[in-house]
Write a protein that holds these residues in place. Structure first.
Motif, PDB file in Angstrom:
ATOM      1  N   MET A   1      19.941  45.514  -5.155  1.00 22.30           N
ATOM      2  CA  MET A   1      20.097  44.160  -4.926  1.00 22.30           C
ATOM      3  C   MET A   1      19.267  42.534  -5.682  1.00 22.30           C
ATOM      4  O   MET A   1      18.063  42.902  -5.629  1.00 22.30           O
ATOM      5  N   THR A   2      20.116  42.448  -6.542  1.00 21.51           N
ATOM      6  CA  THR A   2      19.279  40.642  -6.627  1.00 21.51           C
ATOM      7  C   THR A   2      18.602  39.613  -6.530  1.00 21.51           C
ATOM      8  O   THR A   2      19.663  39.380  -5.559  1.00 21.51           O
ATOM      9  N   THR A   3      17.336  39.338  -6.853  1.00 24.97           N
ATOM     10  CA  THR A   3      16.788  37.840  -5.960  1.00 24.97           C
ATOM     11  C   THR A   3      16.697  36.657  -6.818  1.00 24.97           C
ATOM     12  O   THR A   3      16.280  36.980  -8.327  1.00 24.97           O
ATOM     13  N   LEU A   4      17.181  35.351  -7.198  1.00 21.12           N
ATOM     14  CA  LEU A   4      17.059  34.323  -7.615  1.00 21.12           C
ATOM     15  C   LEU A   4      17.462  32.808  -7.050  1.00 21.12           C
ATOM     16  O   LEU A   4      17.572  33.114  -5.574  1.00 21.12           O
ATOM     17  N   PRO A   5      16.248  32.292  -7.960  1.00 20.77           N
ATOM     18  CA  PRO A   5      15.885  31.201  -7.476  1.00 20.77           C
ATOM     19  C   PRO A   5      17.211  30.087  -6.791  1.00 20.77           C
ATOM     20  O   PRO A   5      17.944  29.935  -7.789  1.00 20.77           O
ATOM     21  N   CYS A   6      17.093  29.549  -5.797  1.00 21.87           N
ATOM     22  CA  CYS A   6      18.808  28.512  -5.318  1.00 21.87           C
ATOM     23  C   CYS A   6      18.337  27.371  -6.327  1.00 21.87           C
ATOM     24  O   CYS A   6      17.235  26.949  -7.163  1.00 21.87           O
ATOM     25  N   ALA A   7      19.664  27.355  -7.431  1.00 15.75           N
ATOM     26  CA  ALA A   7      19.531  25.857  -8.627  1.00 15.75           C
ATOM     27  C   ALA A   7      18.867  24.681  -7.806  1.00 15.75           C
ATOM     28  O   ALA A   7      19.098  23.691  -8.467  1.00 15.75           O
ATOM     29  N   ALA A   8      19.287  24.329  -6.467  1.00 19.88           N
ATOM     30  CA  ALA A   8      18.987  23.355  -5.573  1.00 19.88           C
ATOM     31  C   ALA A   8      17.263  23.464  -5.205  1.00 19.88           C
ATOM     32  O   ALA A   8      17.164  21.551  -5.516  1.00 19.88           O
ATOM     33  N   CYS A   9      17.003  23.949  -4.322  1.00 21.61           N
ATOM     34  CA  CYS A   9      16.324  24.058  -3.369  1.00 21.61           C
ATOM     35  C   CYS A   9      14.954  24.682  -4.266  1.00 21.61           C
ATOM     36  O   CYS A   9      13.877  24.682  -3.255  1.00 21.61           O
ATOM     37  N   GLY A  10      14.808  26.199  -5.020  1.00 19.25           N
ATOM     38  CA  GLY A  10      14.337  27.580  -5.184  1.00 19.25           C
ATOM     39  C   GLY A  10      13.909  28.132  -4.311  1.00 19.25           C
ATOM     40  O   GLY A  10      13.058  28.701  -4.284  1.00 19.25           O
TER      41      GLY A  10
END
Length: 233
Positions: free
Chosen positions: A1-10
């Motif tokens: 599983m990969t976790t990335l920050p939302c480009a809109a709210c983080g």
């Protein structure tokens, strides 16, 4: 599983499947496209209206003795109603789909490209009859000329074309292997086999996609972590 920050709210967005390229942020409903180690916001998805489905993101079940988890959904509409396409991540690392329509369920898996010869031939034949790229440019296309009832053989099974419809995505959530923005259109052809086999060909703005699987009873899916619905066992 990969976790990335939302480009809109983080907020963190979890991608369970390496094949997932699109997700809807559970916090701000931003639609994001995954590009390698980053994500790009492409708009906002309105929250899906509630329906009577017992399924939800995070529901778990079993198909063919292999456990799966629901990680995404595309809600589709056509002239006579709506249905759900639930994206599955299986414990054997396959990605599948659980179609849910009016109490009927079908599990299917996408045939990878390049397609076998018989699949390519069937796609070419149906494209010639339906002309999907022209149809997708219309607001209210008619598929009355679709060869419903004709037999087609692919994936070593003989199928009958049971239904042809113009569909539009009315919303999505979770993660998906394609961009499912509101308004995405497709022509879907559903096929049935002699022993509850199920197949589907989807024509959209992208390359055709082909799926095969089975219609299946609810009890056989052994679903857990369902929504809390009044009257649901």
């Amino acid at each position: 599983m990969t976790t990335l920050p939302c480009a809109a709210c983080g907020a963190p967005i979890e991608f369970h499947s390496p094949a997932s390229v699109y997700a809807v942020c559970a916090f701000c409903h931003a639609m994001v496209v995954r590009r390698d180690v980053d994500v790009e916001a492409i708009g906002t998805m309105a929250e899906l209206p509630p329906d009577m489905s017992p399924l939800q993101i995070g529901s778990e079940g079993v198909y063919g003795n292999v456990p799966f988890t629901i990680i995404g959904r595309a809600k589709m509409a056509w002239a006579q109603g709506t249905w759900n396409e639930w994206f599955l991540w299986c414990d054997d690392n396959r990605r599948g789909w659980l179609a849910e329509a009016q109490g009927f369920f079908a599990v299917s898996f996408e045939i990878p490209t390049p397609f076998p010869l018989d699949v390519r031939q069937n796609i070419a034949s149906l494209q010639e009859k339906i002309k999907p790229q022209t149809m997708l440019d219309q607001n209210n296309p008619s598929l009355s000329h679709a060869p419903v009832g004709n037999m087609y053989r692919f994936a070593n099974t003989a199928y009958q074309l049971a239904d042809a419809k113009f569909a539009r995505c009315v919303g999505s959530e979770g993660e998906l292997p394609f961009t499912a923005a509101r308004g995405r259109t497709a022509i879907t052809l559903d096929f049935t086999g002699p022993q509850d086999e199920f197949a589907c060909i989807e024509f959209s703005a992208d390359a055709p996609r082909v799926f095969t699987g089975d219609y299946i009873e609810w009890d056989r899916l052994r679903i857990e972590r369902v929504r809390d619905l009044e009257g649901w066992p």
